[in-house]
Motif scaffolding. Structure first.
Motif, PDB file in Angstrom:
ATOM      1  N   LEU A 244       0.711  12.898 -14.924  1.00 27.66           N
ATOM      2  CA  LEU A 244      -0.471  13.225 -15.720  1.00 27.66           C
ATOM      3  C   LEU A 244      -0.593  14.732 -15.873  1.00 27.66           C
ATOM      4  N   LEU A 245      -0.427  15.438 -14.745  1.00 29.60           N
ATOM      5  CA  LEU A 245      -0.516  16.892 -14.791  1.00 29.60           C
ATOM      6  C   LEU A 245       0.562  17.466 -15.707  1.00 29.60           C
TER       7      LEU A 245
ATOM      8  N   ALA B 149       2.120   9.159 -10.417  1.00 27.06           N
ATOM      9  CA  ALA B 149       1.305   9.056 -11.634  1.00 27.06           C
ATOM     10  C   ALA B 149       0.496  10.321 -11.846  1.00 27.06           C
ATOM     11  N   MET B 150      -0.049  10.864 -10.755  1.00 28.18           N
ATOM     12  CA  MET B 150      -0.853  12.078 -10.878  1.00 28.18           C
ATOM     13  C   MET B 150       0.024  13.240 -11.314  1.00 28.18           C
TER      14      MET B 150
ATOM     15  N   VAL C  82       0.842  -1.199   0.000  1.00 30.25           N
ATOM     16  CA  VAL C  82       0.000   0.000   0.000  1.00 30.25           C
ATOM     17  C   VAL C  82       0.877   1.248   0.000  1.00 30.25           C
ATOM     18  N   LYS C  83       1.951   1.208   0.786  1.00 25.34           N
ATOM     19  CA  LYS C  83       2.848   2.369   0.827  1.00 25.34           C
ATOM     20  C   LYS C  83       3.473   2.618  -0.543  1.00 25.34           C
TER      21      LYS C  83
ATOM     22  N   ARG D 173       3.336   5.530  -5.962  1.00 28.33           N
ATOM     23  CA  ARG D 173       3.009   5.436  -7.385  1.00 28.33           C
ATOM     24  C   ARG D 173       1.827   6.330  -7.725  1.00 28.33           C
ATOM     25  N   LEU D 174       0.843   6.380  -6.821  1.00 30.12           N
ATOM     26  CA  LEU D 174      -0.341   7.198  -7.049  1.00 30.12           C
ATOM     27  C   LEU D 174       0.039   8.647  -7.240  1.00 30.12           C
ATOM     28  N   PHE D 175       0.837   9.165  -6.310  1.00 23.44           N
ATOM     29  CA  PHE D 175       1.226  10.570  -6.375  1.00 23.44           C
ATOM     30  C   PHE D 175       2.094  10.837  -7.607  1.00 23.44           C
TER      31      PHE D 175
ATOM     32  N   ASP E 276       2.219   1.715  -3.397  1.00 23.06           N
ATOM     33  CA  ASP E 276       1.161   2.169  -4.298  1.00 23.06           C
ATOM     34  C   ASP E 276       0.834   3.630  -4.065  1.00 23.06           C
ATOM     35  N   LYS E 277       0.943   4.075  -2.807  1.00 25.77           N
ATOM     36  CA  LYS E 277       0.712   5.481  -2.504  1.00 25.77           C
ATOM     37  C   LYS E 277       1.711   6.334  -3.271  1.00 25.77           C
TER      38      LYS E 277
ATOM     39  N   ASN F 111       2.119  16.016 -18.144  1.00 24.05           N
ATOM     40  CA  ASN F 111       1.799  15.708 -19.537  1.00 24.05           C
ATOM     41  C   ASN F 111       0.775  16.669 -20.105  1.00 24.05           C
ATOM     42  N   LYS F 112      -0.271  16.905 -19.300  1.00 23.00           N
ATOM     43  CA  LYS F 112      -1.314  17.815 -19.769  1.00 23.00           C
ATOM     44  C   LYS F 112      -0.718  19.192 -20.041  1.00 23.00           C
TER      45      LYS F 112
END
Lengths: 69, 392
Positions: free
Chosen positions: B282-283, B278-279, B268-269, B274-276, B271-272, B285-286
């Motif tokens: 994404l930002l 990835a976001m 979970v840690k 990775r979550l941040f 993945d946390k 890239n945009k």
């Protein structure tokens, strides 16, 4: 939601987000859902140590409680 | 007095009657070791012996006993009878049943078949393990490796797990009763989420308490999910079939009922993170996309404007060139016209030596317009004279 369910959904979200081609609004929504799940997982992990007892101790405790009344 | 000599038949008849009358030797069970076993024309002939004695046995209609071997321990049901014609005392058996381990195994098979027919093994009665197991109730011996293994494996995977032990006898007479008590105890403990009934490896006899019908039924009727972990991986006892889940070893049972929280939490840690990440990506890239697009847009517009500007200049030049050409051509035209016009100027003609005759204000172009004595004006380049016509 149980810890396992939350952890699994979190993994799904991360995989989806890492693909990188989501529209911004959808990505943000998933991210927010992910943050909530992370918190749930952290909360679910009970860091206190468990207790190991035998039936006798429990019975003794019950008897003590009764006698104490 | 001399004893009368009896015939063999008489003596034998008497012996036969003695044994026929002895109820104690009819319809009894005897046990011993088989030797000299053979089946002849569907009937079994053998001896049953122990350390001090041997008995001759016959069993009619014994085809089903073809699996009996010399050395087997068996229990016969039947009666002693004296066979006068052969002069032998035989035990006539109506049934032959394996004794000792063999007997126990037979009983196991019979009970297994009976309970299976009743549906105690059926999958539809098996309860799934609950989510969020917080307390495990373990019915096992309080000494030995089993409870230690269960505690070690469980707490390693989930330090927060609670374990309650109901110390029971796991072998010997009456052991199954203590296990039944343990199951009932945990059924009534509201905080216990799942029950493990466990014992370590042992001999076939040691495992017998877990083949008892009353324990099997207690396991079946247990209101909480129950995991059986009895003996080694290859041992199967009746409760293994009845339980909601069967584990090959006590440690495996502990693994079944606990989540490896520490490993899962470490994931979970990760993945946390990775979550941040990835976001963030994404930002970024945009943003790059927007920048890219705005640059492209600028380029497109710039190019478009440039092109238009160039086109405009070209057109202006063309226009200028054309205008000049047209102007020049028109100028030439006018020049030509002027020259032509000039040449047609009567005054020029007069200067050349031509003269213009005018009568009454009209220019005379033909002699027919004149008669004698007409007064006319003659215009020369340098002036005019009056004149009269004297001859036409």
């Amino acid at each position: 939601m149980t810890f396992e369910q939350a952890a699994k959904r979190l993994e799904e979200i991360v995989n989806e987000l890492e693909k990188g081609n989501l529209p911004l609004e959808e990505g943000t929504k998933l991210f927010e859902e992910g943050v909530v799940l992370v918190k749930q997982c952290y909360d679910a992990v009970d860091k206190t140590k468990g207790k190991i007892t035998t039936a006798k101790e429990q019975l003794d405790k019950i008897i003590n409680d009764i006698e104490g009344e | 007095m001399e004893l009368k000599a009896l015939s063999i038949t008489e003596v034998s008849t008497y012996v036969t009657q003695i044994f026929d009358a002895e109820e104690m030797l009819h319809g009894i069970k005897i046990y011993g070791e088989v030797s000299g076993f053979s089946i002849v024309r569907g009937n079994a002939y053998f001896s049953l012996k122990d350390d001090n004695a041997i008995l001759s046995c016959i069993c009619f209609g014994a085809e089903r006993y073809s699996n009996i071997k010399n050395g087997d321990q068996v229990v016969l049901t039947g009666s002693m009878k004296y066979y006068a014609k052969g002069g032998k005392l035989n035990f006539y058996a109506t049934s032959i049943v394996p004794y000792g381990l063999g007997l126990i195994y037979q009983q196991f098979l019979l009970l297994k078949e009976k309970l299976e027919k009743e549906g105690l093994f059926s999958q539809e009665h098996k309860k799934p393990l609950p989510d969020n197991i917080k307390t495990i109730g373990v019915v096992t011996s309080k000494t030995g490796a089993v409870i230690q293994d269960i505690i070690n494996v469980s707490t390693r995977r989930n330090p927060a797990i609670n374990i309650e032990l109901y110390p029971a006898k796991v072998q010997g007479d009456g052991a199954e009763l203590t296990i039944i008590d343990g199951i009932e105890y945990f059924e009534n403990r509201p905080n216990v989420d799942v029950i493990i009934v466990a014992r370590g490896g042992g001999s076939y006899e040691d495992l017998q308490p877990f083949n008892q019908e009353n324990l099997a039924r207690a396991v079946f009727n247990c209101s909480k999910p129950l995991v059986s972990a009895v003996g080694h991986e290859t041992d199967f006892t009746i409760i293994d079939f009845v339980a909601d889940l069967r584990a090959p070893t006590p440690s495996a049972a502990a693994e079944l009922v606990t989540i490896d929280v520490l490993t899962e939490f470490a994931k979970v840690k990760r993945d946390k993170e990775r979550l941040f990440a990835a976001m963030q990506n994404l930002l970024n890239n945009k943003l790059w996309q927007v920048q890219d697009n705005s640059q492209s847009l600028y380029d497109i517009v710039y190019d478009s404007v440039s092109e238009k500007k160039t086109n405009l200049l070209l057109s202006a030049n063309k226009l200028a060139m054309l205008s000049t050409k047209i102007f020049e051509s028109k100028e030439n035209q006018i020049k030509l016209n002027l020259t032509a016009l000039d040449n047609l100027n009567p005054a020029k003609l007069l200067l050349k030596g031509y003269s213009q005759v005018v009568k009454d204000g009209n220019v005379i172009a033909s002699k027919k317009q004149l008669k004698v004595n007409d007064c006319v004006e003659i215009n020369f380049g340098d002036g005019k004279v009056k004149s009269t016509i004297i001859e036409v």
